[in-house]
Design a protein around this motif. Structure first.
Motif, PDB file in Angstrom:
ATOM      1  N   LEU A 123     104.132 -80.165 -57.736  1.00 45.27           N
ATOM      2  CA  LEU A 123     104.014 -80.315 -56.137  1.00 45.27           C
ATOM      3  C   LEU A 123     104.297 -81.285 -55.342  1.00 45.27           C
ATOM      4  O   LEU A 123     104.325 -82.216 -55.815  1.00 45.27           O
ATOM      5  CB  LEU A 123     102.599 -79.676 -55.922  1.00 45.27           C
ATOM      6  CG  LEU A 123     101.925 -78.503 -56.996  1.00 45.27           C
ATOM      7  CD1 LEU A 123     100.202 -78.638 -56.537  1.00 45.27           C
ATOM      8  CD2 LEU A 123     102.629 -77.631 -55.901  1.00 45.27           C
ATOM      9  N   GLY A 124     103.722 -81.251 -54.275  1.00 40.25           N
ATOM     10  CA  GLY A 124     104.028 -82.904 -53.336  1.00 40.25           C
ATOM     11  C   GLY A 124     102.850 -83.549 -53.906  1.00 40.25           C
ATOM     12  O   GLY A 124     103.480 -85.223 -53.321  1.00 40.25           O
ATOM     13  N   TRP A 125     101.783 -83.698 -54.931  1.00 43.21           N
ATOM     14  CA  TRP A 125     101.485 -85.015 -54.439  1.00 43.21           C
ATOM     15  C   TRP A 125     100.912 -85.011 -56.376  1.00 43.21           C
ATOM     16  O   TRP A 125     100.026 -86.184 -56.898  1.00 43.21           O
ATOM     17  CB  TRP A 125      99.629 -83.908 -54.878  1.00 43.21           C
ATOM     18  CG  TRP A 125      99.343 -83.288 -55.955  1.00 43.21           C
ATOM     19  CD1 TRP A 125      99.870 -82.625 -57.229  1.00 43.21           C
ATOM     20  CD2 TRP A 125      98.329 -82.180 -55.346  1.00 43.21           C
ATOM     21  NE1 TRP A 125      99.174 -81.859 -57.481  1.00 43.21           N
ATOM     22  CE2 TRP A 125      98.693 -81.123 -56.567  1.00 43.21           C
ATOM     23  CE3 TRP A 125      97.225 -82.163 -54.831  1.00 43.21           C
ATOM     24  CZ2 TRP A 125      97.442 -80.161 -56.987  1.00 43.21           C
ATOM     25  CZ3 TRP A 125      96.516 -80.772 -54.745  1.00 43.21           C
ATOM     26  CH2 TRP A 125      96.384 -80.247 -55.914  1.00 43.21           C
ATOM     27  N   GLY A 126     102.991 -85.108 -56.709  1.00 38.15           N
ATOM     28  CA  GLY A 126     102.639 -85.171 -58.120  1.00 38.15           C
ATOM     29  C   GLY A 126     103.336 -86.505 -58.084  1.00 38.15           C
ATOM     30  O   GLY A 126     103.428 -87.432 -57.574  1.00 38.15           O
ATOM     31  N   ARG A 277      95.457 -83.336 -44.461  1.00 34.73           N
ATOM     32  CA  ARG A 277      94.942 -81.427 -44.538  1.00 34.73           C
ATOM     33  C   ARG A 277      95.769 -80.808 -44.109  1.00 34.73           C
ATOM     34  O   ARG A 277      95.717 -79.689 -45.124  1.00 34.73           O
ATOM     35  CB  ARG A 277      93.774 -82.356 -43.049  1.00 34.73           C
ATOM     36  CG  ARG A 277      92.921 -80.773 -42.699  1.00 34.73           C
ATOM     37  CD  ARG A 277      92.035 -80.444 -41.202  1.00 34.73           C
ATOM     38  NE  ARG A 277      92.435 -79.546 -41.086  1.00 34.73           N
ATOM     39  CZ  ARG A 277      90.722 -79.280 -40.460  1.00 34.73           C
ATOM     40  NH1 ARG A 277      90.987 -80.227 -39.086  1.00 34.73           N
ATOM     41  NH2 ARG A 277      90.517 -77.555 -40.278  1.00 34.73           N
ATOM     42  N   ARG A 278      96.820 -81.086 -43.782  1.00 37.07           N
ATOM     43  CA  ARG A 278      98.112 -80.323 -43.602  1.00 37.07           C
ATOM     44  C   ARG A 278      98.401 -79.629 -44.814  1.00 37.07           C
ATOM     45  O   ARG A 278      98.644 -78.315 -45.075  1.00 37.07           O
ATOM     46  CB  ARG A 278      98.834 -80.011 -42.375  1.00 37.07           C
ATOM     47  CG  ARG A 278      98.490 -79.877 -40.906  1.00 37.07           C
ATOM     48  CD  ARG A 278      99.726 -80.382 -39.659  1.00 37.07           C
ATOM     49  NE  ARG A 278     100.502 -81.457 -39.966  1.00 37.07           N
ATOM     50  CZ  ARG A 278      99.776 -82.604 -38.891  1.00 37.07           C
ATOM     51  NH1 ARG A 278      98.793 -82.901 -38.702  1.00 37.07           N
ATOM     52  NH2 ARG A 278     101.201 -83.471 -39.652  1.00 37.07           N
ATOM     53  N   TRP A 284      99.378 -77.370 -50.587  1.00 42.60           N
ATOM     54  CA  TRP A 284      99.047 -77.644 -52.233  1.00 42.60           C
ATOM     55  C   TRP A 284      98.549 -77.162 -52.455  1.00 42.60           C
ATOM     56  O   TRP A 284      98.311 -76.450 -53.451  1.00 42.60           O
ATOM     57  CB  TRP A 284      98.664 -79.158 -52.110  1.00 42.60           C
ATOM     58  CG  TRP A 284      99.752 -80.333 -51.622  1.00 42.60           C
ATOM     59  CD1 TRP A 284     100.913 -80.210 -51.758  1.00 42.60           C
ATOM     60  CD2 TRP A 284      99.629 -81.555 -51.288  1.00 42.60           C
ATOM     61  NE1 TRP A 284     101.792 -81.201 -51.408  1.00 42.60           N
ATOM     62  CE2 TRP A 284     100.972 -81.938 -51.079  1.00 42.60           C
ATOM     63  CE3 TRP A 284      98.322 -82.383 -51.096  1.00 42.60           C
ATOM     64  CZ2 TRP A 284     101.220 -83.526 -50.636  1.00 42.60           C
ATOM     65  CZ3 TRP A 284      98.826 -83.751 -50.766  1.00 42.60           C
ATOM     66  CH2 TRP A 284     100.088 -84.362 -50.829  1.00 42.60           C
ATOM     67  N   THR A 285      97.140 -76.652 -52.639  1.00 45.86           N
ATOM     68  CA  THR A 285      96.308 -75.876 -52.250  1.00 45.86           C
ATOM     69  C   THR A 285      96.555 -74.315 -52.637  1.00 45.86           C
ATOM     70  O   THR A 285      96.480 -73.611 -53.839  1.00 45.86           O
ATOM     71  CB  THR A 285      94.648 -75.426 -51.509  1.00 45.86           C
ATOM     72  OG1 THR A 285      94.198 -77.034 -51.555  1.00 45.86           O
ATOM     73  CG2 THR A 285      93.490 -74.634 -52.266  1.00 45.86           C
ATOM     74  N   ALA A 305      89.146 -83.889 -54.023  1.00 49.53           N
ATOM     75  CA  ALA A 305      91.151 -84.372 -54.654  1.00 49.53           C
ATOM     76  C   ALA A 305      91.313 -85.699 -54.377  1.00 49.53           C
ATOM     77  O   ALA A 305      91.203 -86.296 -53.131  1.00 49.53           O
ATOM     78  CB  ALA A 305      91.593 -83.624 -54.248  1.00 49.53           C
ATOM     79  N   ASP A 306      90.973 -86.188 -55.342  1.00 50.84           N
ATOM     80  CA  ASP A 306      91.362 -87.777 -55.143  1.00 50.84           C
ATOM     81  C   ASP A 306      92.429 -88.609 -55.220  1.00 50.84           C
ATOM     82  O   ASP A 306      93.334 -88.091 -55.870  1.00 50.84           O
ATOM     83  CB  ASP A 306      90.168 -88.856 -56.519  1.00 50.84           C
ATOM     84  CG  ASP A 306      89.356 -88.338 -56.134  1.00 50.84           C
ATOM     85  OD1 ASP A 306      88.004 -88.146 -54.630  1.00 50.84           O
ATOM     86  OD2 ASP A 306      88.405 -88.676 -57.149  1.00 50.84           O
TER      87      ASP A 306
END
Length: 359
Positions: A123-126, A277-278, A284-285, A305-306
């Motif tokens: 995901l984009g948070w990885g 937030r977007r 992501w969620t 989520a930190d």
């Protein structure tokens, strides 16, 4: 008239937290640290009851939980040497008998453990993330990865408060020596043989089952952004200049300079976090839910989520790297979060009671 069809929905929930017999005897909504959650639930007509848990009176707690429609759980994975090894089966039993439980232990095992960092790394948070499932694979793979890729952060699968989280650096003057720093407050850097450190981490393969390995994020001193979620919607943010995994200053670990800054809370509409937030709500969620095979309605009523700041992108905008999801015991929370929790709880009650009446 069809009285069954017009029967008012029941709306009683338990707020479960850990404590001893004295805390259990004295527990009221007014003296609870969750008083604002009790107030928000009461404001929309939901009765909430404080329930204090300890292994020594688990049967009495079970009876209390079976008398309500739902259970909100605030119990850390590890607290003063106690784990959830007995609580989680109790909650599974309660949930199987009717009341909904949030966060459900099965959901925690999917999203509230460090393994989520590996499973959602696409995901984009990885980030650069690896998982070691056995002590043998850890010993075989980690040393070369450390030497080739620079400082790493190792994390036991289940824990809180920095327990079992380490920054590891290879020392340039010896392939067999490393500098390690534990994330728990008050820790000091320690130079030690790599083999000794690997042995120190082997117990993490017991209860937790695996070790997660991430690249160290150089922007750590810029702080951590905690994105508070209620279900699938952002309930607020917290920004804090943390000190975990940062060597203490010359003044020492107990000095004011070594202490983390206050967590500055913001509502969900804080302008500086709208891009995050977007991403959380729109991308992501939903993708996390799909990847982990979680029913969106089963997302915890409060979780967070930190994020650490990643490298800026080509346009100079911030990127974000997920370092942890807290689903077991997310507290303290922004001012706006209790109302968001109450709304999510009401939706759960309506959904549950609607399903029951439709049978």
């Amino acid at each position: 008239m069809d009285t069954e069809q017009h029967r008012p929905l029941r709306s009683t929930v338990a707020i479960l937290s850990r404590g001893d017999a004295a805390a259990r005897a004295d527990a009221t909504p007014q003296n609870s640290r969750f008083v604002r959650v009790f107030e928000a639930l009461a404001a929309i007509g939901i009765e909430a009851r404080p329930v204090i848990y300890d292994e020594t009176f688990a049967d009495a707690v079970r009876d209390q939980l079976l008398s309500v429609d739902g259970v909100l759980v605030w119990v850390d994975p590890i607290h003063q040497g106690k784990t959830r090894v007995e609580l989680d089966p109790l909650l599974l039993d309660v949930a199987a008998r009717g009341p909904w439980v949030s966060a459900h232990p099965d959901v925690i095992l999917k999203m509230g453990v460090k393994d989520v960092l590996y499973r959602t790394r696409h995901l984009g948070w990885g980030a650069d993330t690896h998982r070691y499932d056995t002590a043998a694979s850890f010993r075989a793979e980690f040393p070369s990865r450390l030497r080739a890729n620079g400082p790493r952060v190792l994390k036991q699968n289940r824990g809180n408060g920095g327990q079992g989280v380490w920054k590891v650096e290879a020392l340039s003057n010896a392939d067999t020596m490393v500098r390690v720093l534990h994330a728990q407050r008050g820790s000091l850097p320690e130079n030690m043989p790599l083999d000794g450190f690997l042995a120190r981490c082997e117990p993490y393969f017991g209860w937790g089952g695996c070790i997660i390995d991430q690249a160290f994020q150089p922007r750590l001193p810029d702080g951590m952004i905690r994105c508070y979620m209620s279900g699938s919607k952002v309930a607020g943010f917290g920004h804090q200049l943390i000190k975990a995994l940062i060597p203490p200053p010359p003044e020492g670990v107990d000095s004011p300079e070594a202490q983390p800054g206050p967590r500055i809370m913001h509502g969900p509409d804080a302008p500086q976090f709208q891009a995050l937030r977007r991403s959380m709500e729109d991308e992501w969620t939903p993708r996390m839910v799909e990847t982990l095979d979680i029913d969106e309605a089963s997302l915890p009523v409060i979780w967070d989520a930190d994020f650490l700041y990643g490298p800026t992108d080509a346009a100079g905008a911030d990127t974000y790297v997920l370092c942890e999801i807290n689903a077991s015991s997310c507290f303290a929370i922004p001012e706006e979060a209790p109302a968001a929790i109450a709304r999510t709880v009401k939706c759960l009650i309506l959904q549950t009671q609607g399903t029951s009446s439709g049978r």
